[in-house]
Design a protein around this motif. Structure first.
Motif, PDB file in Angstrom:
ATOM      1  N   LEU A   1       6.390  -1.846 -15.377  1.00  0.00           N
ATOM      2  CA  LEU A   1       6.444  -1.583 -13.934  1.00  0.00           C
ATOM      3  C   LEU A   1       5.228  -0.770 -13.485  1.00  0.00           C
ATOM      4  CD1 LEU A   1       8.592  -1.584 -11.350  1.00  0.00           C
ATOM      5  CD2 LEU A   1       8.451   0.827 -11.817  1.00  0.00           C
ATOM      6  N   VAL A   2       4.854   0.256 -14.258  1.00  0.00           N
ATOM      7  CA  VAL A   2       3.693   1.080 -13.893  1.00  0.00           C
ATOM      8  C   VAL A   2       2.420   0.230 -13.988  1.00  0.00           C
ATOM      9  CG1 VAL A   2       2.385   3.179 -14.465  1.00  0.00           C
ATOM     10  CG2 VAL A   2       4.877   3.213 -14.517  1.00  0.00           C
ATOM     11  N   SER A   3       2.377  -0.706 -14.936  1.00  0.00           N
ATOM     12  CA  SER A   3       1.228  -1.620 -15.015  1.00  0.00           C
ATOM     13  C   SER A   3       1.126  -2.427 -13.724  1.00  0.00           C
ATOM     14  CB  SER A   3       1.368  -2.585 -16.193  1.00  0.00           C
ATOM     15  OG  SER A   3       1.415  -1.847 -17.382  1.00  0.00           O
ATOM     16  N   SER A   4       2.255  -2.873 -13.184  1.00  0.00           N
ATOM     17  CA  SER A   4       2.237  -3.622 -11.911  1.00  0.00           C
ATOM     18  C   SER A   4       1.756  -2.734 -10.770  1.00  0.00           C
ATOM     19  CB  SER A   4       3.630  -4.144 -11.557  1.00  0.00           C
ATOM     20  OG  SER A   4       4.045  -5.092 -12.483  1.00  0.00           O
TER      21      SER A   4
ATOM     22  N   PHE B   1       1.025  -3.197  -6.761  1.00  0.00           N
ATOM     23  CA  PHE B   1       2.385  -3.418  -6.257  1.00  0.00           C
ATOM     24  C   PHE B   1       3.069  -2.085  -5.935  1.00  0.00           C
ATOM     25  CE2 PHE B   1       1.740  -7.421  -8.504  1.00  0.00           C
ATOM     26  CZ  PHE B   1       2.287  -8.329  -7.615  1.00  0.00           C
ATOM     27  N   ASN B   2       4.137  -2.163  -5.146  1.00  0.00           N
ATOM     28  CA  ASN B   2       4.997  -0.995  -4.955  1.00  0.00           C
ATOM     29  C   ASN B   2       6.049  -1.001  -6.063  1.00  0.00           C
ATOM     30  OD1 ASN B   2       3.667  -0.520  -2.571  1.00  0.00           O
ATOM     31  ND2 ASN B   2       5.237  -1.472  -1.286  1.00  0.00           N
ATOM     32  N   GLY B   3       6.352   0.171  -6.580  1.00  0.00           N
ATOM     33  CA  GLY B   3       7.372   0.257  -7.616  1.00  0.00           C
ATOM     34  C   GLY B   3       8.341   1.388  -7.319  1.00  0.00           C
TER      35      GLY B   3
ATOM     36  N   ILE C   1     -10.038  -3.274  -1.993  1.00  0.00           N
ATOM     37  CA  ILE C   1      -9.120  -2.172  -2.321  1.00  0.00           C
ATOM     38  C   ILE C   1      -7.725  -2.706  -2.641  1.00  0.00           C
ATOM     39  CG2 ILE C   1      -7.905  -0.169  -1.394  1.00  0.00           C
ATOM     40  CD1 ILE C   1     -10.285   0.666   0.047  1.00  0.00           C
ATOM     41  N   LYS C   2      -7.121  -2.111  -3.651  1.00  0.00           N
ATOM     42  CA  LYS C   2      -5.700  -2.362  -3.922  1.00  0.00           C
ATOM     43  C   LYS C   2      -4.991  -1.016  -3.796  1.00  0.00           C
ATOM     44  CE  LYS C   2      -6.515  -3.777  -8.166  1.00  0.00           C
ATOM     45  NZ  LYS C   2      -6.362  -4.239  -9.541  1.00  0.00           N
ATOM     46  N   VAL C   3      -3.755  -1.055  -3.369  1.00  0.00           N
ATOM     47  CA  VAL C   3      -2.982   0.194  -3.295  1.00  0.00           C
ATOM     48  C   VAL C   3      -1.660   0.004  -4.029  1.00  0.00           C
ATOM     49  CG1 VAL C   3      -1.901   1.920  -1.794  1.00  0.00           C
ATOM     50  CG2 VAL C   3      -3.969   0.755  -1.048  1.00  0.00           C
ATOM     51  N   GLY C   4      -1.386   0.879  -4.973  1.00  0.00           N
ATOM     52  CA  GLY C   4      -0.100   0.847  -5.670  1.00  0.00           C
ATOM     53  C   GLY C   4       0.684   2.101  -5.325  1.00  0.00           C
ATOM     54  N   LYS C   5       1.989   1.917  -5.066  1.00  0.00           N
ATOM     55  CA  LYS C   5       2.806   3.099  -4.747  1.00  0.00           C
ATOM     56  C   LYS C   5       4.013   3.114  -5.668  1.00  0.00           C
ATOM     57  CE  LYS C   5       1.834   2.923   0.140  1.00  0.00           C
ATOM     58  NZ  LYS C   5       2.460   2.482   1.369  1.00  0.00           N
ATOM     59  N   LEU C   6       4.334   4.297  -6.129  1.00  0.00           N
ATOM     60  CA  LEU C   6       5.468   4.418  -7.056  1.00  0.00           C
ATOM     61  C   LEU C   6       6.384   5.545  -6.601  1.00  0.00           C
ATOM     62  CD1 LEU C   6       6.751   3.634  -9.806  1.00  0.00           C
ATOM     63  CD2 LEU C   6       5.196   5.253 -10.901  1.00  0.00           C
TER      64      LEU C   6
END
Ligand code: ADP
Length: 353
Positions: A90-93, A98-100, A241-246
Motif C-alpha cells: 500500500l505504501v508503495s502505491s 495514490f491515496n492510501g 508531479i505526483k501526489v501520494g497521501k496516506l
C-alpha cells in the motif's frame, strides 16, 4: 516545483475498482486472561485468512462461527510480517501517487495502538506508522531525478470536535469538500526531511494528545487519532508531479461506552463516541449494500473517511481482536463488522499531472 498538480476526479489515471482489504489480527492472551482461566475461543488459520470463533458457554447456540478475510494473523505474527505482507504494497502505491488509508478497528485492549505505533525504542516491536516513515525515506533516498516534499499533519477527533495535535490551540477545525475529496482547512502541516523528523512530529502530537486529560489511556481509547502524510514527487526530467497521501488511523475503542452510573459529562461523551462509531457502521453497511444514500455526513469521522471508504483511496482495515471468551460478544461484533467492510469498493486514482 512549477508543474501543476491535478486533483483527484479531474484527471489522473484510474485503476479498476478495488475492495477495501480487510485483515484480522488476534493478540496473545493477556496475563490477566490466563490467570482468570478465561478459555481461548479464537482459532486463526493464517494460510486461509480464516478466523473461527467458538461458543463455549451457550450449548443451545451454534458452536463455531467461521469468517474469511483477505488475511488473518494470530498472536505469533510479528510486526515485520504484518508490515511486509499487508502494508508495504500500500505504501508503495502511495509512492506512485495514490491515496492510501489504514485504519485499526477494535475493542480497547485488543492491540490497535500496538499495531499502529508499536513499542517505542524497540526495532522489532515497532508498529506500522514508524515503519511507513522508514519505507518512505528509503524510497526517497534511493530515487534519482525526483524532488520530494513530505508534509505531515496529525489530528484527533474527540467528542465530535477536531483537535490539531500539532497546534493544539487551533479552534473550530472543520472537514470541507474540495473536488471529489475532503480536507481540513487550516490544519497545521510540518515539512519533514527525514525519518527522525517524522518520529519527532508523531511524538509531539502524542504528547499534545494527553494535555488536559488526567487519564491518558481512557482518553486515547475514546478518541480517534489520524496521522496524515502528503508526499509531492516532482520528476525533474519531465517536470511532472505526483501526489501520494496516506492516512494512518487509530480508532477509538469499538466497545459501547457504558451508561451505567455515568455523570452528565460522561453521558454526553458516551453518546458522541457511540455516534461516530455507529455512523462508521452505518456507512460500511450502506456501502456494502450499495445503498443510494451513504450517511457520511452523520459524524466528523465518517466525513473525514469519505475518500477512504467508497472513494478515491486504497484502504486497509485492520480489525484487532482478543482471543479469550471474556470478550466473546465484542469479538463477534468486530468480526461481523470486518466481514461487512470486505465488500466496500473504492475507485483509486493516481494523482498525477
Ligand atoms: P488498544 O490500542 O486496542 O487499546 P493496545 O495496543 O494498548 O490496545 O494493546 C493492549 C495490550 O496488549 C498492550 O499491552 C499491548 O502491548 C498488548 N498487545 C496487543 N497486541 C499484541 C501483539 N500482537 N503481540 C503482543 N502484545 C500485544
Amino acid at each position: 516545483m512549477s508543474a501543476k498538480t491535478r486533483r483527484p476526479g479531474t484527471g489522473g489515471s484510474q485503476t479498476p475498482n478495488e475492495c477495501v482489504q480487510v485483515v484480522v489480527r488476534c493478540r496473545p492472551m493477556s496475563n490477566r486472561e490466563r490467570s482468570e482461566g478465561s478459555p481461548e475461543v479464537v482459532n486463526v488459520y493464517p494460510n486461509r485468512g480464516v478466523v473461527e470463533l467458538q461458543n463455549v458457554v451457550d450449548a443451545n447456540k451454534e458452536q463455531r462461527k467461521v469468517f474469511t478475510y483477505d488475511a488473518a494473523y494470530d498472536a505469533t505474527a510479528s510486526q515485520t510480517t504484518l508490515y511486509h505482507e499487508v502494508v508495504f504494497p500500500l505504501v508503495s502505491s502511495v509512492l506512485e501517487g495514490f491515496n492510501g488509508c489504514i485504519f485499526a478497528y477494535g475493542q480497547t485492549g485488543t492491540g490497535k495502538t500496538f499495531t499502529m505505533e508499536g513499542v517505542r525504542g524497540n526495532d522489532e516491536l515497532m508498529g506500522i506508522i514508524p515503519r511507513t516513515f522508514e519505507q518512505i525515506w528509503l524510497h526517497i533516498n534511493r530515487t534519482e531525478n525526483f524532488q520530494f516534499l513530505v508534509d505531515v499533519s496529525y489530528l484527533e477527533i474527540y467528542m465530535e470536535e477536531l483537535r490539531d495535535l500539532l497546534k493544539p490551540n487551533s479552534k473550530h477545525l472543520e472537514v470541507r469538500e474540495r473536488g471529489s475529496g475532503v480536507y481540513v482547512p487550516n490544519l497545521h502541516a510540518i515539512n519533514c526531511k527525514s525519518v527522525d523528523d517524522m518520529i519527532k512530529v508523531m511524538q509531539v502530537g502524542n504528547k499534545n494528545r494527553t494535555v488536559g486529560f488526567t487519564n491518558m489511556n481512557e482518553h486515547s481509547s475514546r478518541s480517534h487519532a489520524i496521522f496524515m502524510i502528503k508526499i509531492e514527487m516532482c520528476d525533474t526530467e519531465t517536470n511532472t508531479i505526483k501526489v501520494g497521501k496516506l492516512n494512518l488511523i487509530d480508532l477509538a475503542g469499538s466497545e459501547r461506552q457504558s451508561k451505567t452510573g455515568a455523570s452528565a459529562e460522561r453521558l454526553k461523551e458516551a453518546s458522541k463516541i457511540n455516534l461516530a462509531l455507529s455512523s462508521l457502521g452505518n456507512v460500511i453497511s450502506a456501502l456494502a449494500e450499495s445503498s443510494p444514500h451513504v450517511p457520511y455526513r452523520d459524524s466528523k469521522l465518517t466525513r473525514l473517511l469519505q475518500d477512504s471508504l467508497g472513494g478515491n483511496s486504497k484502504t486497509i482495515m485492520i480489525a484487532n481482536i482478543g482471543p479469550s471468551n471474556y470478550n466473546y460478544n465484542e469479538t463477534l461484533t468486530t468480526l461481523r463488522y470486518a466481514s461487512r467492510a470486505k465488500s466496500i469498493q473504492n475507485q483509486p486514482i493516481k494523482n498525477e499531472d
